[in-house]
Design an enzyme around this catalytic site. Structure first.
Site, PDB file in Angstrom:
ATOM      1  N   HIS A   1      33.428  95.657  26.429  1.00 34.33           N
ATOM      2  CA  HIS A   1      32.666  94.419  26.310  1.00 34.33           C
ATOM      3  C   HIS A   1      33.291  93.214  26.660  1.00 34.33           C
ATOM      4  O   HIS A   1      32.570  92.421  27.324  1.00 34.33           O
ATOM      5  CB  HIS A   1      32.389  94.222  24.862  1.00 34.33           C
TER       6      HIS A   1
ATOM      7  N   SER B   1      24.448  88.700  24.081  1.00 31.04           N
ATOM      8  CA  SER B   1      26.056  88.698  24.226  1.00 31.04           C
ATOM      9  C   SER B   1      26.283  88.655  25.884  1.00 31.04           C
ATOM     10  O   SER B   1      27.061  88.152  26.157  1.00 31.04           O
ATOM     11  CB  SER B   1      26.560  90.091  23.806  1.00 31.04           C
TER      12      SER B   1
ATOM     13  N   ASP C   1      36.854  87.660  22.522  1.00 30.40           N
ATOM     14  CA  ASP C   1      36.048  88.987  22.761  1.00 30.40           C
ATOM     15  C   ASP C   1      37.038  90.127  22.483  1.00 30.40           C
ATOM     16  O   ASP C   1      38.229  89.911  21.814  1.00 30.40           O
ATOM     17  CB  ASP C   1      35.586  89.152  24.381  1.00 30.40           C
TER      18      ASP C   1
END
Length: 849
Positions: free
Chosen positions: A264, A628, A189
């Site tokens: 994120h 996600s 990520d």
């Protein structure tokens, strides 16, 4: 971009642009990398010699991964680790040296840059060379495959309760204090913020054990100093050589370290394995206490995505390869292609093939389905060895409301306080609050309330300011935060945002507001507001100028959650099946998605330096939506399963998740799916396996599945070899010749906990083998056939002892000619309470003449 969750067009998804054209791309230029004089680009080169993983059988790899002491295989598999003393001769450095030697001989005297040597899952390297050099490499007999690197870009306080963990799965594990203990989850990520309380190692009286099967390290950089890792965050690396070579890496924004400059990666890691009981305080409001699904699991991050440019496949493959070497148990990725990979099948791309090797090594791989729904065949995760997760809602909703003076109440969203009780305030549109020096002709965006100097404070002061929420908010050009700042400077009581009718296909999540405010996400409700407002204006009969504003309203406030909603439901943006087998959208005999999990409006940890979402800037938590967010929920549950059953293979973990999935929602009815992105809750229909796979994740039942299905690496290879024209491609990626193994099977022959048939011609028989991991039990078999199909199952009852295996034969016969999908189900009901659900899907049906 993103002051809202961009779910229709790939919100918060690590989207891979598959630019490569299989084996025929050499010599083509790559956009942004080349000019007239220099066509150099990054290529991913695989060699014919097999990688380390393929030197051993699955059982040998399993023994190696679970042995805590040295074995005869250890020197060959010992990962390169500069921070530890290396014992014995390592296989990995010799592979890197052989790569260097090969390149020196092939490109003697020429300039080139080797970015990575891939050791463990694939044997090859990433290289920055010209197209002529790439052509020269492709002519060498040692080379199996060359593809152009391709670009990538970035795409819970309550969900543990909604999933029943506190009374269920966590209790089975001995409580949240040990849920997931000993399991390492790897995240590919945007990195992690190591200072976040969700990743502290001192939040429990229990000290973390040492994961003896894990050999990863933590990079030390100025951005990620010594001490950033601890007994919970046990690994952290970054991979950016492809970006650095291209000259686009911005160290001031992207951090040449594992530190998360985006947010994120921090969010997804906390959803799967964040600490239990961390207070969620946003904009000085307390929204409860957060917990990861497996709060005692270890975290290891592999940063391959970056804020300013996204990333590249060469870096992602390097991250996957390193995670496997380090010894992670679970791998969580929110990475999908934004177009179908070209070639003989969608399964043949560098990332999926690296993940196949990871699965052989015993790593359970979770991937987001993609946010390109609700259209059929929008699925963006293809391979049967990858567990694909779609996004669903949960029953928590933060409700706000606007109460109009005509006694009409309009629902809305926004984490905001209410206006004063029992008091109505005059409303004034931004368009009608302009000062004398401003006009719509000069600034067509004045309705968005972004510039204080455009408005007359005397008109706005003490009133509710009405602002337009346009596509510019979606793009990040305009922001809620800026509009609120303008409103405060104008002494407004609060702000009302109505939606522009062109803002379709976006999930607008509740947004923190530090004053009374509301966003009306419905176009129809926005029209209702504007109709009332305009009808309440008083204008001069001659000049038509406004002389009085008659519309009044109050804001109810949106800080309190409502838990009465029907849930789960499949979100409109969640990608749907059928699973496309190739770029021509032919259907694969594989069910996708595998499952759905909470993915909408998910609280998670946030990076302290993230500025991409101004509403959460400087906050420790943020609310996000997308597949996600769904994938790490399942990664956390997989960690609980792995903790309970350490010897489970990846396919057995997938089986436990799938066969125990829920088919009904919290109201007792079937799970529903949103059909369209326009007014999605007004277009619900009963979810099919192409919407939700086997159903909604059931963490508690997954820890006691009764029967499990297992699929081996050899089975996957037989499946790949069964694809027409796949022999050279299989060899290119794995070093195995299909011709050396005469056994080939179709997708529907894989021993999966589902049966999917793209074309049922006449009568076909399918077999599934299941092993009992529980006590002695007797199962009754029931079924409902797909429409236009008759169905027989044998046996209809069986008794099975612990450790025994039972084979089921399922006979499907097409009775009608049809090209439309139909769905059935096979259920096994044990006398001690186990229930095994197997979805059956038939697309095209051709009846026997």
């Amino acid at each position: 971009m993103g002051r809202v969750m961009l779910v229709k067009y790939g919100f918060l998804l690590l989207v891979i642009s598959f630019w490569f054209l299989s084996n025929n791309i050499l010599g083509q230029q790559q956009d942004g990398d080349d000019n007239e004089d220099d066509d150099s680009a990054v290529y991913i080169v695989t060699l014919k010699e097999p990688p380390i993983v393929h030197l051993f059988e699955e059982q040998e790899l399993k023994q190696i991964r679970h042995q805590h002491k040295k074995s005869k295989f250890t020197p060959k598999l010992k990962p390169r680790n500069n921070s530890r003393k290396r014992h014995g001769k390592s296989k990995i450095p010799s592979i890197a040296q052989s790569h260097d030697s090969f390149l020196r001989k092939t490109l003697k005297g020429e300039k080139y840059i080797k970015l990575y040597s891939y050791h463990y899952l694939i044997n090859g390297f990433a290289l920055f060379v010209s197209s002529q050099q790439a052509e020269k490499l492709s002519m060498r007999r040692e080379v199996a495959n060359i593809v152009l690197d391709y670009s990538v870009r970035t795409a819970t306080t309550y969900t543990p309760q909604f999933m029943g963990l506190p009374q269920g799965a966590w209790v089975k594990e001995g409580g949240f204090e040990i849920a997931g203990e000993g399991i390492v989850i790897g995240f590919i990520d945007t990195g992690i913020d190591p200072n976040h309380p969700s990743f502290n190692d001192n939040d429990s009286k229990r000290s973390y054990p040492i994961p003896k099967h894990f050999s990863g390290v933590c990079e030390v950089t100025p951005d990620f100093p010594s001490g950033s890792c601890n007994k919970k965050l046990i690994g952290a690396r970054h991979f950016a050589q492809s970006a650095v070579t291209r000259g686009i890496f911005n160290s001031s924004e992207d951090y040449a370290s594992p530190f998360d400059g985006d947010g994120h990666g921090t969010h997804t890691a906390s959803v799967a394995a964040g600490n239990h009981g961390v207070p969620v305080i946003v904009s000085n409001h307390n929204f409860g206490y957060a917990s990861g699904i497996a709060p005692r699991a270890f975290i290891s991050v592999y940063k391959a995505l970056y804020k300013s440019f996204g990333g590249f496949a060469a870096d992602v493959v390097a991250a996957i390869d390193q995670a496997a070497q380090d010894g992670v148990d679970i791998l969580s990725l929110s990475i999908t292609p934004n177009r179908k990979p070209p070639g003989v099948a969608t399964f043949f791309n560098p990332i999926d093939m690296a993940l196949l090797s990871a699965v052989k090594a015993g790593i359970f791989v979770v991937q987001a389905a993609g946010n390109t729904g609700p259209a059929p065949k929008s699925m963006s995760s293809f391979s049967p060895w990858i567990f694909t997760v779609g996004a669903s809602s949960h029953d928590r909703v933060y409700s706000n409301s606007l109460i109009l003076g005509n006694n009409v109440t309009i629902p809305g969203i926004g984490f905001a306080i209410s206006t004063d009780d029992e008091k109505m305030y005059k409303m004034i549109s931004a368009f009608h609050a302009l000062n004398k020096s401003t006009s719509v002709d000069k600034d067509i965006y004045v309705g968005e309330c972004q510039d204080y100097e455009n408005y007359d404070q005397d008109l706005v002061s003490g009133n509710l300011l009405i602002c337009s929420y346009s596509a510019r908010f979606v793009l990040g050009i305009s922001t809620i935060k800026q509009a609120l700042d303008v409103a405060k400077k104008l002494s407004a009581i609060g702000v009302v945002f109505y939606i522009d009718p062109y803002v379709l296909g976006f999930e607008i999540n509740p947004t923190p507001m530090d004053m009374p405010g509301i966003i009306i996400p419905s176009v129809e409700d926005s029209k209702t507001l504007l109709k009332y407002y305009n009808s309440s204006l008083q204008r001069d009969g001659t000049t038509k100028e406004i002389v009085s504003f008659g519309a009044v309203a109050s804001i109810g406030g949106g800080l309190n959650a409502n838990f009465s909603n029907r849930a789960p439901k499949v979100m409109y943006y969640s990608a749907r099946g059928p699973d496309p087998e190739d770029n021509s959208f032919n259907d694969a005999d594989i069910l996708k998605p595998n499952l759905v999990a909470p993915g909408n409006s998910i609280w998670g940890a946030w990076s302290s330096v993230s500025t991409d979402y101004t509403e959460f800037e400087g906050e420790k938590f943020a609310m996000m939506s997308g597949t996600s967010m769904a994938a790490p929920h399942v990664a956390g549950v997989a960690a609980l399963i792995k903790q309970t059953f350490p010897q489970f293979t990846p396919s057995q973990i997938a089986s436990a998740l799938s066969t125990t999935a829920l088919l009904n929602d919290n109201k007792g009815g079937p799970i529903m799916a949103q059909r369209s992105y326009s007014n999605p809750d007004q277009s619900l229909y009963t979810a099919t396996p192409f919407d939700m796979g086997s159903g909604f994740v059931n963490a508690t039942a997954a820890l006691d599945p009764g029967l499990v299905f297992d699929t081996s690496f050899g089975d996957y290879m037989s499946f790949l070899c069964g694809i027409n024209g796949s022999d050279p491609v299989v060899f290119n990626y794995t070093g195995f010749r299909c011709s050396a193994n005469n056994i080939t099977i179709s997708g529907f022959d894989l021993n999966l906990p589902s049966i999917t048939v793209s074309t049922l011609s006449g009568t076909q028989i399918f077999q599934r083998s299941m092993r009992n991991i529980a006590g002695n039990e007797t199962y009754n078999v029931g079924w409902s056939p797909p429409y236009g199909v008759t169905m027989k199952v044998s046996p209809t009852q069986f008794s099975i002892a612990m450790g025994e295996t039972q084979v089921l034969s399922v006979t499907l016969t097409a009775t009608k000619n049809s090209s439309s999908s139909s769905f059935g189900r096979l259920g096994l009901f044990g006398n001690t309470g186990h229930i095994v659900n197997i979805p059956i899907t038939v697309i095209a049906k051709i009846a026997s003449s």
